[in-house]
Scaffold this motif. Structure first.
Motif, PDB file in Angstrom:
ATOM      1  N   VAL A  54       0.868  -1.182   0.000  1.00 40.23           N
ATOM      2  CA  VAL A  54       0.000   0.000   0.000  1.00 40.23           C
ATOM      3  C   VAL A  54       0.902   1.228   0.000  1.00 40.23           C
ATOM      4  O   VAL A  54       1.798   1.342   0.832  1.00 40.23           O
ATOM      5  CB  VAL A  54      -0.936   0.010   1.226  1.00 40.23           C
ATOM      6  CG1 VAL A  54      -1.703   1.317   1.315  1.00 40.23           C
ATOM      7  CG2 VAL A  54      -1.885  -1.170   1.177  1.00 40.23           C
ATOM      8  N   ILE A  55       0.640   2.141  -0.949  1.00 42.92           N
ATOM      9  CA  ILE A  55       1.465   3.341  -1.019  1.00 42.92           C
ATOM     10  C   ILE A  55       0.694   4.621  -0.689  1.00 42.92           C
ATOM     11  O   ILE A  55       1.291   5.636  -0.409  1.00 42.92           O
ATOM     12  CB  ILE A  55       2.159   3.478  -2.391  1.00 42.92           C
ATOM     13  CG1 ILE A  55       1.150   3.519  -3.534  1.00 42.92           C
ATOM     14  CG2 ILE A  55       3.165   2.358  -2.583  1.00 42.92           C
ATOM     15  CD1 ILE A  55       1.763   3.836  -4.881  1.00 42.92           C
ATOM     16  N   GLU A  56      -0.635   4.542  -0.722  1.00 39.11           N
ATOM     17  CA  GLU A  56      -1.425   5.726  -0.381  1.00 39.11           C
ATOM     18  C   GLU A  56      -2.817   5.310   0.061  1.00 39.11           C
ATOM     19  O   GLU A  56      -3.409   4.390  -0.497  1.00 39.11           O
ATOM     20  CB  GLU A  56      -1.543   6.660  -1.587  1.00 39.11           C
ATOM     21  CG  GLU A  56      -2.223   7.967  -1.267  1.00 39.11           C
ATOM     22  CD  GLU A  56      -2.218   8.933  -2.446  1.00 39.11           C
ATOM     23  OE1 GLU A  56      -3.067   9.843  -2.429  1.00 39.11           O
ATOM     24  OE2 GLU A  56      -1.405   8.764  -3.370  1.00 39.11           O
ATOM     25  N   VAL A  57      -3.318   6.005   1.086  1.00 36.97           N
ATOM     26  CA  VAL A  57      -4.677   5.769   1.587  1.00 36.97           C
ATOM     27  C   VAL A  57      -5.345   7.118   1.785  1.00 36.97           C
ATOM     28  O   VAL A  57      -4.780   8.009   2.413  1.00 36.97           O
ATOM     29  CB  VAL A  57      -4.664   5.003   2.931  1.00 36.97           C
ATOM     30  CG1 VAL A  57      -6.082   4.853   3.470  1.00 36.97           C
ATOM     31  CG2 VAL A  57      -3.987   3.662   2.804  1.00 36.97           C
ATOM     32  N   ASP A  58      -6.535   7.257   1.233  1.00 42.33           N
ATOM     33  CA  ASP A  58      -7.343   8.456   1.452  1.00 42.33           C
ATOM     34  C   ASP A  58      -8.730   8.019   1.896  1.00 42.33           C
ATOM     35  O   ASP A  58      -9.254   7.020   1.406  1.00 42.33           O
ATOM     36  CB  ASP A  58      -7.485   9.279   0.165  1.00 42.33           C
ATOM     37  CG  ASP A  58      -6.205   9.964  -0.235  1.00 42.33           C
ATOM     38  OD1 ASP A  58      -5.554  10.555   0.638  1.00 42.33           O
ATOM     39  OD2 ASP A  58      -5.851   9.902  -1.429  1.00 42.33           O
ATOM     40  N   LEU A  59      -9.304   8.774   2.809  1.00 45.62           N
ATOM     41  CA  LEU A  59     -10.685   8.546   3.228  1.00 45.62           C
ATOM     42  C   LEU A  59     -11.495   9.737   2.760  1.00 45.62           C
ATOM     43  O   LEU A  59     -11.184  10.883   3.089  1.00 45.62           O
ATOM     44  CB  LEU A  59     -10.781   8.398   4.748  1.00 45.62           C
ATOM     45  CG  LEU A  59     -12.182   8.236   5.305  1.00 45.62           C
ATOM     46  CD1 LEU A  59     -12.803   6.928   4.836  1.00 45.62           C
ATOM     47  CD2 LEU A  59     -12.159   8.296   6.823  1.00 45.62           C
ATOM     48  N   GLY A  60     -12.515   9.465   1.969  1.00 44.32           N
ATOM     49  CA  GLY A  60     -13.362  10.540   1.470  1.00 44.32           C
ATOM     50  C   GLY A  60     -14.815  10.132   1.490  1.00 44.32           C
ATOM     51  O   GLY A  60     -15.172   9.075   2.020  1.00 44.32           O
TER      52      GLY A  60
END
Length: 99
Positions: A54-60
């Protein structure tokens, strides 16, 4: 590896945020209310489904629901973007960036 990612994200969440402190507060409140699953549970689903890193996590929010947007480098070296329902852990959509 999963522990390192979780630790990094927890450190980011606990660090003072300048521009997006409200986003962190909303995410923390949603977790406390039970509106979203903990990120550790989402990352376990990602690991089981795709492996890789995993290189990026965003919560939207999308269509009124919380969505985790996660970028993964697969074991084959491909870049994958997955959208996961933050409340249920169900896959909404995924696509390889090199397609």
């Amino acid at each position: 590896m999963m522990r390192s990612i979780c630790l990094a994200i927890l450190l980011m969440l606990s660090a003072p945020a300048i521009a997006d402190g409200d986003d962190h507060d909303r995410a923390r409140a949603a977790l406390e209310r039970g509106d979203i699953l903990p990120l550790s549970r989402i990352l376990a689903i990602v690991e089981k489904t795709w492996g890789g890193r995993v290189i990026e996590v965003d919560l939207g929010r999308d269509d009124g629901r919380f969505v985790y947007e996660i970028e993964i480098v697969t074991p084959a070296g491909r870049l994958l973007e997955a959208e996961i329902d933050a409340a249920t852990g169900d896959l909404i959509e995924n696509e390889y960036e090199d397609d």
